[in-house]
Design a protein around this motif. Structure first.
Motif, PDB file in Angstrom:
ATOM      1  N   ASN A  28       3.809   1.825   1.425  1.00 55.13           N
ATOM      2  CA  ASN A  28       4.446   1.916   2.616  1.00 55.13           C
ATOM      3  C   ASN A  28       5.376   0.885   2.719  1.00 55.13           C
ATOM      4  N   SER A  76       0.815  -1.168   0.129  1.00 53.17           N
ATOM      5  CA  SER A  76      -0.182   0.084   0.074  1.00 53.17           C
ATOM      6  C   SER A  76       0.583   1.400   0.002  1.00 53.17           C
ATOM      7  N   THR A 124       6.721   2.369  10.393  1.00 48.79           N
ATOM      8  CA  THR A 124       6.326   2.381   8.824  1.00 48.79           C
ATOM      9  C   THR A 124       6.322   3.881   8.368  1.00 48.79           C
ATOM     10  N   GLU A 125       6.771   3.767   7.177  1.00 47.02           N
ATOM     11  CA  GLU A 125       6.879   5.128   6.203  1.00 47.02           C
ATOM     12  C   GLU A 125       6.221   5.137   4.900  1.00 47.02           C
ATOM     13  N   ILE A 126       5.977   5.940   4.370  1.00 48.96           N
ATOM     14  CA  ILE A 126       5.617   6.220   3.011  1.00 48.96           C
ATOM     15  C   ILE A 126       6.763   5.633   2.037  1.00 48.96           C
TER      16      ILE A 126
HETATM   17  C1  LIG Z   1       2.327   4.472   6.218  1.00 52.52           C
HETATM   18  O1  LIG Z   1       3.292   5.392   6.882  1.00 52.52           O
HETATM   19  C2  LIG Z   1       2.715   6.708   7.335  1.00 52.52           C
HETATM   20  C3  LIG Z   1       3.767   7.375   7.928  1.00 52.52           C
HETATM   21  O2  LIG Z   1       4.425   6.451   9.129  1.00 52.52           O
HETATM   22  C4  LIG Z   1       1.530   6.422   8.198  1.00 52.52           C
HETATM   23  O3  LIG Z   1       0.967   7.529   8.731  1.00 52.52           O
HETATM   24  C5  LIG Z   1       0.572   5.553   7.411  1.00 52.52           C
HETATM   25  O4  LIG Z   1      -0.678   5.079   8.429  1.00 52.52           O
HETATM   26  C6  LIG Z   1       1.212   4.463   6.952  1.00 52.52           C
HETATM   27  N1  LIG Z   1       0.043   3.728   5.928  1.00 52.52           N
HETATM   28  C7  LIG Z   1      -0.208   2.365   6.382  1.00 52.52           C
HETATM   29  C8  LIG Z   1      -1.050   1.582   5.444  1.00 52.52           C
HETATM   30  O5  LIG Z   1       0.536   1.736   7.119  1.00 52.52           O
END
Ligand SMILES: *[C@@H]1O[C@H](CO)[C@@H](O)[C@H](O)[C@H]1NC(C)=O
Length: 295
Positions: A58, A56, A81-83
């Motif tokens: 990330n 997705s 988690t990061e984009i």
């Molecule tokens: C993706 O990472 C962002 C930044 O940490 C976070 O805000 C977002 O919830 C994450 N998305 C997923 C689908 O985990």
């Protein structure tokens, strides 16, 4: 010469065990849709692992756990988690402190990867590969004597005299309570990565400048190495595309054994007991663990 003698003995020891190990069962699912599988032992039967998942949009460092000494693995949580388009998060590694707390090191290029940048994210590990610009990396050691609150200045111990990429470092003691350590790493200029070993006689305080080639050739790549001690044997693994594959994809091998043929990548190992270990690899977007036992 002593280094060479030691390593030659070591290689002979590795070759001598070529017939003795037995594949135990088939590959176990370590982390679905994950890569960079790595693991450590927490207690007698409990192992903690990590994978990077890309989903997705990330990149996520996910933890997996086994409570049956590596026979099955279940996801337990997220470290970070990061984009993916914005930040680099990958190649995690857990480390348990003597007080039981767990640190997670992982790759991150927020502050760039050129000379002069000082990305503090790296500095929770003792050994790592530091980017030095234009494809170069050096092997770095940093030590902390207060559970990670303060760190001694970094010291480069391989790669500082070349502009090659000395990366994907793994370190092992040669025997219980020994001060002798071996560090294994990939090193390459212009595409042909090869796997080398260097030796420290005194727990990493000094490193012999001589490096010994463990595996590699000029027409293919060998990299992502790992080294563990299984009882009285040292086991070194690598990924190689000598039999085909588009680098960094190849086959995972140790000694003369192919753990998994094309495609395998981002390989590592975890010790289970003094006779057995798991070889970890990603294949086609899923991470697997294959157990081996020395007879
Ligand atoms: C993706 O990472 C962002 C930044 O940490 C976070 O805000 C977002 O919830 C994450 N998305 C997923 C689908 O985990």
């Amino acid at each position: 010469m002593r280094l060479l003698t030691t390593l030659i003995l070591l290689l002979i020891a590795l070759l001598a065990t070529a017939q003795a190990h037995i594949k135990s069962g088939s590959a176990i699912l370590f982390g679905k849709s994950g890569t960079y599988p790595r693991a450590i032992r927490l207690s007698r039967t409990s192992l903690l692992g990590t994978i990077t998942e890309h989903a997705s949009g990330n990149s996520t460092i996910t933890t997996v756990r086994s409570t049956d000494n590596g026979q099955s693995w279940t996801p337990i949580g997220t470290v970070t988690t990061e984009i993916s388009a914005g930040e680099d998060v990958d190649n995690g590694y857990p480390h348990q402190m003597p007080d039981g707390n767990i640190l997670y090191a992982f790759r991150n290029h927020d502050l760039g990867n050129s000379v002069g940048n000082d990305p503090t994210h790296y500095h929770i590990t003792l050994y790592y590969s530091q980017e030095t610009g234009s494809g170069g990396q050096d092997s770095i050691i940093r030590t902390s004597t207060d559970s990670g609150k303060m760190w001694a200045a970094l010291r480069a111990f391989t790669g500082q005299t070349t502009s090659a990429r000395n990366g994907m470092l793994s370190v092992a003691y040669t025997a219980p309570k020994s001060a002798i350590k071996l560090a294994i790493f990939e090193s390459g200029i212009s595409g042909a990565f090869k796997v080398y070993v260097v030796r420290s006689p005194n727990d990493g305080a000094m490193w012999d400048p001589e490096r010994t080639l463990l595996h590699g050739g000029d027409s293919f790549n060998t990299g992502a190495p790992w080294i563990i001690r299984v009882g009285d044997k040292l086991v070194a693994s690598c990924t190689t595309n000598e039999d085909g594959g588009e680098w960094p994809t190849g086959a995972m091998k140790f000694d003369k054994t192919t753990v998994h043929g094309l495609p395998a990548m981002w390989t590592s190992m975890i010790l289970l007991d003094d006779k057995s270990f798991l070889a970890l690899y990603e294949s086609g977007g899923t991470s697997f663990a294959q157990m081996y036992t020395f007879a």
